[in-house]
Design a protein around this motif. Structure first.
Motif, PDB file in Angstrom:
ATOM      1  N   ALA A  28       0.822  -1.211   0.000  1.00  0.00           N
ATOM      2  CA  ALA A  28       0.000   0.000   0.000  1.00  0.00           C
ATOM      3  C   ALA A  28       0.856   1.261   0.000  1.00  0.00           C
ATOM      4  O   ALA A  28       1.900   1.308   0.646  1.00  0.00           O
ATOM      5  CB  ALA A  28      -0.923   0.012   1.219  1.00  0.00           C
ATOM      6  N   LEU A  29       0.386   2.272  -0.717  1.00  0.00           N
ATOM      7  CA  LEU A  29       0.942   3.617  -0.659  1.00  0.00           C
ATOM      8  C   LEU A  29      -0.241   4.552  -0.459  1.00  0.00           C
ATOM      9  O   LEU A  29      -1.158   4.575  -1.289  1.00  0.00           O
ATOM     10  CB  LEU A  29       1.688   3.971  -1.940  1.00  0.00           C
ATOM     11  N   TYR A  30      -0.254   5.293   0.648  1.00  0.00           N
ATOM     12  CA  TYR A  30      -1.444   6.081   0.948  1.00  0.00           C
ATOM     13  C   TYR A  30      -1.111   7.357   1.699  1.00  0.00           C
ATOM     14  O   TYR A  30      -0.016   7.531   2.215  1.00  0.00           O
ATOM     15  CB  TYR A  30      -2.474   5.258   1.718  1.00  0.00           C
ATOM     16  N   LEU A  31      -2.095   8.264   1.710  1.00  0.00           N
ATOM     17  CA  LEU A  31      -1.952   9.573   2.331  1.00  0.00           C
ATOM     18  C   LEU A  31      -2.839   9.655   3.567  1.00  0.00           C
ATOM     19  O   LEU A  31      -4.026   9.352   3.498  1.00  0.00           O
ATOM     20  CB  LEU A  31      -2.369  10.677   1.349  1.00  0.00           C
ATOM     21  N   ASP A  76      -5.986   6.022  -0.333  1.00  0.00           N
ATOM     22  CA  ASP A  76      -5.179   4.867  -0.736  1.00  0.00           C
ATOM     23  C   ASP A  76      -4.904   4.945  -2.223  1.00  0.00           C
ATOM     24  O   ASP A  76      -5.765   4.619  -3.045  1.00  0.00           O
ATOM     25  CB  ASP A  76      -5.903   3.563  -0.400  1.00  0.00           C
ATOM     26  N   LEU A  77      -3.717   5.406  -2.588  1.00  0.00           N
ATOM     27  CA  LEU A  77      -3.339   5.494  -3.993  1.00  0.00           C
ATOM     28  C   LEU A  77      -2.993   4.128  -4.558  1.00  0.00           C
ATOM     29  O   LEU A  77      -3.072   3.910  -5.776  1.00  0.00           O
ATOM     30  CB  LEU A  77      -2.144   6.429  -4.158  1.00  0.00           C
ATOM     31  N   TYR A  86      -5.339  -4.506  -7.903  1.00  0.00           N
ATOM     32  CA  TYR A  86      -4.924  -3.144  -7.575  1.00  0.00           C
ATOM     33  C   TYR A  86      -6.181  -2.335  -7.295  1.00  0.00           C
ATOM     34  O   TYR A  86      -7.078  -2.262  -8.129  1.00  0.00           O
ATOM     35  CB  TYR A  86      -4.149  -2.527  -8.748  1.00  0.00           C
ATOM     36  N   LYS A  87      -6.265  -1.717  -6.097  1.00  0.00           N
ATOM     37  CA  LYS A  87      -7.420  -0.916  -5.720  1.00  0.00           C
ATOM     38  C   LYS A  87      -7.003   0.491  -5.332  1.00  0.00           C
ATOM     39  O   LYS A  87      -5.901   0.714  -4.831  1.00  0.00           O
ATOM     40  CB  LYS A  87      -8.160  -1.570  -4.539  1.00  0.00           C
ATOM     41  N   VAL A  88      -7.908   1.429  -5.561  1.00  0.00           N
ATOM     42  CA  VAL A  88      -7.753   2.829  -5.161  1.00  0.00           C
ATOM     43  C   VAL A  88      -8.964   3.162  -4.292  1.00  0.00           C
ATOM     44  O   VAL A  88     -10.105   2.915  -4.706  1.00  0.00           O
ATOM     45  CB  VAL A  88      -7.713   3.769  -6.377  1.00  0.00           C
TER      46      VAL A  88
END
Length: 251
Positions: free
Chosen positions: A134-137, A169-170, A178-180
């Motif tokens: 995960a890569l998220y803000l 969640d980018l 793959y989810k956004v």
């Protein structure tokens, strides 16, 4: 966070690589001679090293305290001033500075992403089914509650460490999906989109046995995020819109 921006968090339950790129064609995009020498500073826990984010500058990579209350954190590797490799249970944060031996919310990066684009390359070839990279803000810089995970000021929409905050969640992904997802602070389910075609191991568009490029575009009012995946000239794109994000999250 229109005034102060967002903290970027990357985590995984399996080996993955997230790269901030000078160009976005390969995982390793530049030689060390092209990068600031200060990236090679000797780290000290929880400061793991630095990367260079084009358009922003040097970013400190800060290890999380714990993944969940009373659970150990996994390892993360930093290399070439542009590559972050979290291993199983690894989680790290982006910082403007790093305080050795402790965590401070004032260390975390706060970037105004409104109307801007974040590009990176990722290799998910070893993130098998059941694992999520995960890569998220999340707004850790604005969070004043140290929480229950080693007092590292982590927060998210699921209150994993006892503190709720909005979350973008980018990337929530592995080699098969793959989810956004966009969450406000009281909505752990959020609004999401998924790449379910032209994506996966051996696929002719996005072959997840190899690295691919990600382009995340955030609207000027913060209510939508468009994510574009690209590999070898083939692209796929999804947009998530959540009107409740425009004020509660970015303000």
């Amino acid at each position: 966070r229109s005034g102060t921006g967002a903290t970027t968090t990357t985590s995984t339950t399996k080996t993955t690589t997230v790269t901030s790129t000078h160009t976005i064609r390969t995982v390793t995009t530049t030689g060390t001679s092209d990068l600031p020498t200060s990236c090679s500073d000797t780290p000290g826990w929880p400061c793991l090293g630095k990367i260079h984010l084009k358009g922003h500058g040097l970013i400190h990579i800060i290890s999380a305290g714990e993944n969940q209350p009373n659970s150990e954190i996994g390892a993360t590797g930093i290399s070439h001033c542009n590559q972050v490799s979290p291993y199983k249970q690894g989680r790290v944060y982006f910082g403007e500075s790093c305080s050795r031996g402790t965590w401070s919310n004032s260390d975390y990066t706060a970037i105004n992403f409104l109307g801007k684009i974040l590009r990176f390359s990722v290799d998910l070839s070893k993130a098998q089914c059941g694992c999520v990279a995960a890569l998220y803000l999340v707004n850790m810089r604005q969070n004043t509650d140290p929480g229950l995970c080693g007092r590292d000021y982590y927060c998210d929409a699921s209150r994993i460490c006892g503190v709720a905050c909005a979350e973008v969640d980018l990337m929530e992904a592995n080699r098969n999906m793959y989810k956004v997802t966009l969450h406000n602070s009281s909505d752990k389910d959020g609004r999401r989109a998924a790449f379910d075609i032209k994506y996966g191991p051996g696929n002719k568009c996005i072959n997840t046995e190899k690295a691919f490029n990600v382009r995340s575009s955030i609207s000027y009012d913060g209510s939508s995020v468009t994510v574009n995946l690209e590999q070898g000239g083939c692209t796929i794109e999804e947009t998530v819109t959540y009107s409740e994000m425009s004020v509660p999250f970015w303000a």
